[in-house]
Write a protein that holds these residues in place. Structure first.
Motif, PDB file in Angstrom:
ATOM      1  N   UNK B 250       0.868  -1.173   0.000  1.00  0.00           N
ATOM      2  CA  UNK B 250       0.000   0.000   0.000  1.00  0.00           C
ATOM      3  C   UNK B 250       0.905   1.224   0.000  1.00  0.00           C
ATOM      4  N   UNK B 251       0.976   1.889  -1.118  1.00  0.00           N
ATOM      5  CA  UNK B 251       1.867   3.042  -1.252  1.00  0.00           C
ATOM      6  C   UNK B 251       1.093   4.318  -0.926  1.00  0.00           C
ATOM      7  N   UNK B 252       1.640   5.097   0.007  1.00  0.00           N
ATOM      8  CA  UNK B 252       0.947   6.316   0.424  1.00  0.00           C
ATOM      9  C   UNK B 252       1.969   7.415   0.690  1.00  0.00           C
ATOM     10  N   UNK B 253       1.492   8.612   0.873  1.00  0.00           N
ATOM     11  CA  UNK B 253       2.368   9.735   1.193  1.00  0.00           C
ATOM     12  C   UNK B 253       2.708  10.564  -0.028  1.00  0.00           C
ATOM     13  N   UNK B 254       3.943  11.121  -0.026  1.00  0.00           N
ATOM     14  CA  UNK B 254       4.341  12.086  -1.053  1.00  0.00           C
ATOM     15  C   UNK B 254       4.812  11.422  -2.342  1.00  0.00           C
ATOM     16  N   UNK B 255       3.946  10.713  -3.012  1.00  0.00           N
ATOM     17  CA  UNK B 255       4.294  10.087  -4.288  1.00  0.00           C
ATOM     18  C   UNK B 255       3.250  10.469  -5.325  1.00  0.00           C
ATOM     19  N   UNK B 258       0.055   7.126  -5.587  1.00  0.00           N
ATOM     20  CA  UNK B 258      -0.216   6.264  -4.442  1.00  0.00           C
ATOM     21  C   UNK B 258      -1.243   5.206  -4.841  1.00  0.00           C
ATOM     22  N   UNK B 259      -1.188   4.064  -4.182  1.00  0.00           N
ATOM     23  CA  UNK B 259      -2.144   3.018  -4.525  1.00  0.00           C
ATOM     24  C   UNK B 259      -1.696   1.686  -3.965  1.00  0.00           C
ATOM     25  N   UNK B 260      -2.511   0.659  -4.182  1.00  0.00           N
ATOM     26  CA  UNK B 260      -2.164  -0.687  -3.731  1.00  0.00           C
ATOM     27  C   UNK B 260      -1.700  -1.486  -4.935  1.00  0.00           C
TER      28      UNK B 260
END
Lengths: 157, 435
Positions: B250-255, B258-260
């Motif tokens: 689960x990619x989150x934050x300052x990118x 973001x997504x799974x």
């Protein structure tokens, strides 16, 4: 205490899920589903569930006090929950919460006098990849901006 | 059902292959796309053969601890008069984690099939999917899915004519991070406050209602059908040695994106961030990454050129945890991150044991007074020492979960804490008012 036939049916079904003599397992689901109908975990509700499950009211009370979603006082018709945990914080969750406070003129766990809105700053609600996120009652809203929050709140009648 | 983020062509989609397809949660769709073949296969195998196949896959628990799944199943006693149970941990509450939601939204029967295979492997007759209360929409969704599974004989008596019986129910939580800890979850399932149990005995011997229980995360169960279909070796080879297969991150934050995403274990973290995650938001510089949920020690930018598998992450002094990766850019205030993390653990500490209850409270107070400009010079060391003294001294891992990120923050970004303190004209005075 009487409940709707739908809730009674749900209770009856729930009680079949647990091993013989271990029906206390149904307590937390019963509290959650009953709270939706009654509006809060009232003393009367705790006594009723204690009676049905063969436990003491105190045992129901200590469980009620433990879980953050169980509340003894009624919340607003629309309970607005803004997540400010790390993933949401990085994408503006704290600013969104401040905006909600001003917009609704409410603070953490406060309910408006007319009972329409209540507000809560919540911990991670599991929408981290689509942050910042809020929940209004049980509905999720993802990638919420201050503008989008205004729209959501103004759309609630 | 729609996806919340666009998939990436660089993913290896094993357990997410049905995500985003029409009616992916319906029995017909599942059966038409190879569903229930693995269960039928399992019915032709002995209990040992199923467990050996899972062991060969080197599948490790996807909830956070990374314990080998096959080994966990093998701990369930064969000769027992007691009924055996399966419990699914769908309490997904680790900050940064939002993947189990998708597995249950898009491919819930894959999880059901994994549960049935586990039940077959240990001889269990009944199970519960314990879903966090905030996910009410998902509990309603799962109730509808289970109802259809019963109607189509994927659950209940004599499942698909195999002679195997199994009942599965949903169980709602009511808002408690602690209930993601397996023994606290079992207490909650029994209608009690979610406080951890002392172990041993472990759930495999005495779990739900004091009976032998297999307790795994949603993603772990969801992976099992693919392992039986493709074979343990095939699955293991998708990852790196001892770190089999793929997992959802689960990619989150300052990118930018973001997504799974589902990726093989061992993928380089910077490659993942740049190629799948679309790089840093606004082209800003990377400062730090929380690799697997907020209880993991935090990696500084220089440490992020690392393979994402359990063993490599352990060598780097952190964990893959629950797969909740939070990326922070150069503008991030690490002292505020430390405070926000501690506020969470302090709020969620169940209060059962003192090092956690008191430790998280004092750490939160000290961090808050630093952020408020009232920090004393000695506070920075004191925070580090207090966090250190919580490690390994609590009933459950919540104490460690609060201490580990804090220790890493103080160690790696100490000047930021000191800069806050330096702004307080009274920082060196001995008597500092406690917040």
């Amino acid at each position: 205490m009487t409940f709707s036939p739908q809730l009674e049916a749900r209770f009856a079904e729930l009680l079949t899920h647990y091993p013989e003599g271990r029906q206390r397992g149904a307590l937390i689901p019963m509290l959650m589903y009953a709270q939706d109908e009654v509006g809060a975990v009232t003393q009367e509700l705790m006594e009723e569930l204690a009676k049905r499950l063969g436990i003491t009211t105190l045992q129901v009370d200590e469980v009620t006090g433990y879980y953050s979603m169980l509340h003894k006082k009624p919340q607003g018709k629309y309970h607005v929950q803004v997540c400010t945990n790390v993933a949401c914080m990085l994408r503006g969750g704290a600013e969104l919460y401040d905006h909600a406070c001003k917009k609704l003129n409410l603070g953490h766990k406060q309910t408006a006098a007319d009972g329409k809105f209540s507000l809560e700053e919540v911990e991670c609600i599991g929408a981290c990849s689509w942050a910042p996120a809020i929940q209004v009652n049980y509905d999720f809203h993802h990638e919420v901006t201050t503008g989008k929050l205004d729209e959501i709140l103004e759309g609630l009648k | 059902m729609k996806l919340y983020n666009e998939p990436s062509p660089l993913e290896t989609r094993v357990i997410s292959k049905r995500f985003g397809t029409q009616n992916s949660w319906r029995v017909d769709t599942y059966l038409a796309t190879g569903g229930m073949q693995a269960f039928k296969k399992a019915c032709e195998m002995t209990q040992d053969q199923i467990i050996d196949e899972v062991k060969a896959s080197s599948l490790r628990g996807r909830g956070g601890a990374g314990f080998p799944t096959g080994m966990k199943w093998s701990f369930v006693p064969r000769q027992s008069e007691l009924p055996k149970y399966i419990v699914v941990n769908a309490d997904e509450s680790e900050p940064g984690t939002c993947k189990d939601r998708l597995l249950m939204e898009h491919d819930p029967i894959q999880m059901v099939e994994g549960i049935l295979i586990a039940a077959k492997a240990v001889g269990a007759s009944k199970g519960w999917v314990y879903i966090r209360g905030e996910y009410r929409y998902l509990i309603d969704h799962m109730d509808a899915v289970l109802k259809e599974c019963y109607e189509r004989n994927l659950l209940g008596k004599n499942i698909l004519g195999t002679g195997f019986d199994f009942d599965l129910y949903t169980q709602t939580g009511a808002g408690a991070y602690e209930c993601g800890e397996e023994s606290a979850l079992l207490e909650s399932l029994e209608g009690k406050r979610g406080v951890p149990r002392i172990r041993p005995p472990f759930p495999a011997v005495s779990g739900a209602f004091q009976c032998p229980t297999v307790l795994n995360n949603v993603e772990t169960f969801s992976t099992v059908p693919a392992i039986l279909n493709g074979g343990g070796k095939w699955y293991a080879d998708l990852g790196t040695p001892r770190n089999g297969g793929t997992r959802l991150v689960c990619l989150a934050g300052h990118v930018n994106k973001p997504g799974v995403y589902e990726v093989p274990l061992g993928m380089n973290m910077m490659y993942f961030l740049n190629e799948i995650g679309g790089g840093m938001l606004g082209g800003r510089k990377l400062k730090a990454i929380i690799p697997g949920g907020s209880s993991c020690p935090i990696l500084s930018a220089e440490e992020c050129d690392v393979a994402m598998d359990y063993d490599t992450m352990a060598k780097a002094g952190t964990m893959l945890g629950s797969g909740g990766m939070m990326v922070m850019d150069e503008t991030t205030d690490m002292v505020k991150v430390a405070l926000r993390i501690m506020r969470f653990y302090n709020h969620e500490s169940c209060g059962w044991c003192i090092p956690c209850r008191e430790g998280t409270t004092w750490l939160r107070k000290m961090l808050a007074r630093i952020v408020d400009g009232n920090g004393a010079a000695r506070d920075v060391d004191l925070i580090g020492d207090l966090a250190q003294s919580m490690l390994g001294r609590t009933f459950c891992p919540l104490g460690d979960a609060a201490a580990l990120p804090t220790i890493s923050l103080i160690k790696k970004w100490r000047p930021e804490f000191e800069a806050y303190v330096a702004k307080n004209p009274f920082a060196s005075t001995e008597l500092v008012q406690v917040a």
